[in-house]
Each structure stands twice: as structure tokens, then as C-alpha cells.
Design a protein around this motif. Structure first.
Motif, PDB file in Angstrom:
ATOM      1  N   PHE A 181     -33.261  10.536 -92.469  1.00  0.00           N
ATOM      2  CA  PHE A 181     -34.038  10.720 -91.241  1.00  0.00           C
ATOM      3  C   PHE A 181     -35.500  10.990 -91.595  1.00  0.00           C
ATOM      4  N   GLU A 182     -35.717  11.838 -92.608  1.00  0.00           N
ATOM      5  CA  GLU A 182     -37.073  12.181 -93.016  1.00  0.00           C
ATOM      6  C   GLU A 182     -37.812  10.961 -93.551  1.00  0.00           C
ATOM      7  N   GLN A 183     -37.135  10.130 -94.319  1.00  0.00           N
ATOM      8  CA  GLN A 183     -37.779   8.938 -94.869  1.00  0.00           C
ATOM      9  C   GLN A 183     -38.260   8.003 -93.768  1.00  0.00           C
ATOM     10  N   ILE A 184     -37.418   7.789 -92.771  1.00  0.00           N
ATOM     11  CA  ILE A 184     -37.796   6.930 -91.651  1.00  0.00           C
ATOM     12  C   ILE A 184     -38.908   7.576 -90.845  1.00  0.00           C
ATOM     13  N   LEU A 185     -38.824   8.890 -90.657  1.00  0.00           N
ATOM     14  CA  LEU A 185     -39.824   9.610 -89.886  1.00  0.00           C
ATOM     15  C   LEU A 185     -41.196   9.536 -90.553  1.00  0.00           C
ATOM     16  N   THR A 186     -41.262   9.840 -91.833  1.00  0.00           N
ATOM     17  CA  THR A 186     -42.552   9.842 -92.526  1.00  0.00           C
ATOM     18  C   THR A 186     -43.120   8.435 -92.685  1.00  0.00           C
TER      19      THR A 186
END
Length: 239
Positions: free
Chosen positions: A14-19
Motif C-alpha cells: 500500500f505504501e509503495q503505491i501511495l508514495t
């Protein structure tokens, strides 16, 4: 990726897609819509806040390490100074990239905060509308209760009169000026979906008599009857 697919990802993914989508010029519109979906928005804000804290920590640590390295280099005289200046450009480039990312994360957090406020306002408005509709249904029920007594011609108990009086006591804000308007007026102008005593003049006369002939309630008991209020449209709160 839609909101449901995003919600099923682990925090790291989720963090990878978010950033990857925090910078408006390069973000994917569909993915950002999934990120800002009400079901994913709180999680996105929490994760991005952690990212912001991590990058701030990295910037502080690198600054401390760089200062320690400078002291060490300068202690070794000219060779150390040459090493210090030789590594300066690389360090500054890395620092700028990290600082730029940190600022983008901060702006994205603000953007997500605005999205959350929009969601809160929409939910508040919907809640206010639901409360107003519930109050309308209650007022109609009381009006019908009074109409049944008028139609049947039976004697009304003090509790009945007390119930009917609330149609003239409780108010809701109405119009551009949000003027307090009694429930009975609301029923007459906006809410009525029935004729409380049919169209027979005799029934109408009987209803009016029932509504106004009851003895007034003691003021000490009903001096502070609260008014019903609709939730106003206003800026959020919430965050």
C-alpha cells in the motif's frame, strides 16, 4: 487498481503505491481515486504520516553524520579536507532528493487531510438530512394521531394534548436565514403528505378544537423544551 483491490494490500505494498502517486503531475488518477476513497483514506493518511516521520528522521541522521564526518576529515589536515570537499556534491544531491520527497509527502498529507474534511462534511450533511427526515416522520405520526382523535370524536387524554403541543413547540431552521419554524408549520407547508382530518369541514373544526381547547401545561415543567435543529453545513471538523 480500484478501492477494493487497494484495501486488500499489505501495508508495505500500500505504501509503495501511495508514495508513487503523491506527486500530482505524475500520479495515476484512477489509483489516486482509490487511495482517497473513504474506505482507504484513513489508512492512507496514517501510512503517509509514518513515511513523513521516517524521512524527517533520515534527514536529521544524515545531517548529524555529515557533521561528524567533517570534524573527522578536518582533524586529518589537508588530505581530510580534500576528502570532505570531494564528497560534498554527492551528499548535497542526496540531501536535496530526500528533502524534495519529504516536502511532497507533506503536501500529499495536506491533500489527504482536505479530502478527509470533504468526506466529513458530506457525512455530516447526510446525517443532518437523515435526522430531519426522521423528525418529519415523527411529526407526521403525531399529526395523524391527532387526526384520528378528531375523526373518531373521542375524548383526548392530557397525554394526548401534551404530545400534540410539541408540534407547536419544536422548531427546525428553515430558509436562507435558517429561521426557526414550528413542526406544525412545516407540516402545513413542506412536509404534509396527507390531510389530517380529511376534507370534511366538521372534522377540521373538531381537530382545531382538540388542538386548542386543552388546558395549558404548567410552565415549570415545559419552560425549557429543546428545539430540534438540523446540522448546519460547515467546515470540518475533523480531522
Amino acid at each position: 487498481m480500484d478501492a477494493q483491490d487497494l484495501a486488500q494490500l499489505a501495508d508495505k505494498e500500500f505504501e509503495q503505491i501511495l508514495t508513487s502517486n503523491i506527486h500530482p503531475p505524475t500520479r495515476d488518477a484512477r489509483t489516486w481515486a482509490a487511495i482517497t476513497h473513504p474506505d482507504n483514506l484513513p489508512r492512507a493518511r496514517k501510512i503517509l504520516t509514518h513515511v513523513h516521520e521516517r524521512t524527517a528522521s533520515v534527514l536529521r541522521r544524515r545531517k548529524t553524520e555529515r557533521e561528524e564526518f567533517r570534524i573527522e576529515c578536518f582533524a586529518r589536515g589537508e588530505p581530510g579536507k580534500r576528502e570532505w570537499f570531494a564528497t560534498r556534491a554527492e551528499f548535497e544531491s542526496l540531501r536535496r532528493r530526500t528533502a524534495n520527497f519529504h516536502q511532497r509527502v507533506q503536501r500529499a498529507i495536506s491533500e489527504l487531510g482536505q479530502e478527509q474534511r470533504n468526506v466529513n462534511r458530506a457525512q455530516s450533511l447526510n446525517s443532518g438530512q437523515q435526522s430531519r427526515e426522521t423528525l418529519r416522520e415523527l411529526a407526521v405520526a403525531v399529526q395523524r394521531h391527532q387526526a384520528v382523535h378528531a375523526r373518531n370524536g373521542g375524548g383526548a387524554e392530557p397525554a394526548d394534548h401534551e404530545l400534540w403541543r410539541h408540534l407547536d413547540r419544536l422548531t427546525v431552521p428553515t430558509g436562507p436565514g435558517q429561521d426557526p419554524t414550528t413542526l406544525r408549520t412545516m407540516l402545513s407547508i413542506y412536509w404534509t403528505d396527507m390531510h389530517p382530518v380529511a376534507d370534511d369541514p366538521e372534522y377540521r373544526t373538531r381537530a382545531e378544537h382538540i388542538a386548542h381547547s386543552a388546558p395549558a401545561a404548567p410552565s415549570a415543567t415545559h419552560c425549557c423544551v429543546p428545539q430540534a435543529r438540523r446540522v448546519h453545513d460547515r467546515e470540518d471538523r475533523a480531522t
